[in-house]
Scaffold this motif. Structure first.
Motif, PDB file in Angstrom:
ATOM      1  N   GLU A  83       0.815  -1.214   0.000  1.00 16.01           N
ATOM      2  CA  GLU A  83       0.000   0.000   0.000  1.00 16.01           C
ATOM      3  C   GLU A  83       0.847   1.262   0.000  1.00 16.01           C
ATOM      4  O   GLU A  83       0.438   2.292  -0.511  1.00 16.01           O
ATOM      5  N   ARG A  84       2.052   1.203   0.576  1.00 18.21           N
ATOM      6  CA  ARG A  84       2.922   2.381   0.547  1.00 18.21           C
ATOM      7  C   ARG A  84       3.336   2.698  -0.883  1.00 18.21           C
ATOM      8  O   ARG A  84       3.414   3.849  -1.273  1.00 18.21           O
ATOM      9  N   THR A  87       0.354   4.229  -2.660  1.00 11.05           N
ATOM     10  CA  THR A  87       0.176   5.635  -2.325  1.00 11.05           C
ATOM     11  C   THR A  87       1.088   6.501  -3.177  1.00 11.05           C
ATOM     12  O   THR A  87       0.659   7.504  -3.727  1.00 11.05           O
TER      13      THR A  87
END
Length: 127
Positions: A83-84, A87
């Motif tokens: 998810e990083r 983003t």
């Protein structure tokens, strides 16, 4: 279900689109555990193992004070999306979209300026 001696397993059907956005299609209260291929059989055996590990671990005795917790034995999963990274990917997509929008706006302003140069604002006739 409010019986502490029981648990339920639900099946979630999820579609992942080309931009890696998940879409929930349906939730099954009684997912099928029958298998049609060897890979399907192995997947469902691992699923049953993980469900039982969760059910049994959640009912186990609390860890002793000061004792190190053992890692929770939950599956052999591989991270397919960090998810990083998503983003930063989304931020880059927004940045690219802003650049495209700015270029489109600049092109639109140039077109309007060209039209304004060709036509008289008061008469509407071409110069």
């Amino acid at each position: 279900m409010n019986d502490k001696h029981c648990f339920e397993m639900y099946g979630f059907d999820i579609l992942i689109d080309q931009s890696l956005k998940p879409w929930l299609l349906e939730v099954n209260a009684s997912p099928s555990l029958s298998s049609t291929t060897e890979d399907d059989r192995l997947l469902k055996l691992r699923l049953i193992n993980d469900v039982l590990n969760i059910a049994i671990a959640s009912r186990g005795p609390p860890p002793q004070e000061g004792a190190e917790e053992e890692p929770f034995p939950l599956g052999d999963f591989v991270c397919i999306l960090d998810e990083r990274q998503l983003t930063s990917y989304q931020a880059r997509q927004r940045e690219l979209e802003r650049e495209r929008s700015n270029r489109a706006n600049a092109a639109g302003r140039r077109s309007l300026n060209n039209l304004a140069g060709r036509y008289s604002a008061s008469s509407g006739y071409r110069r």
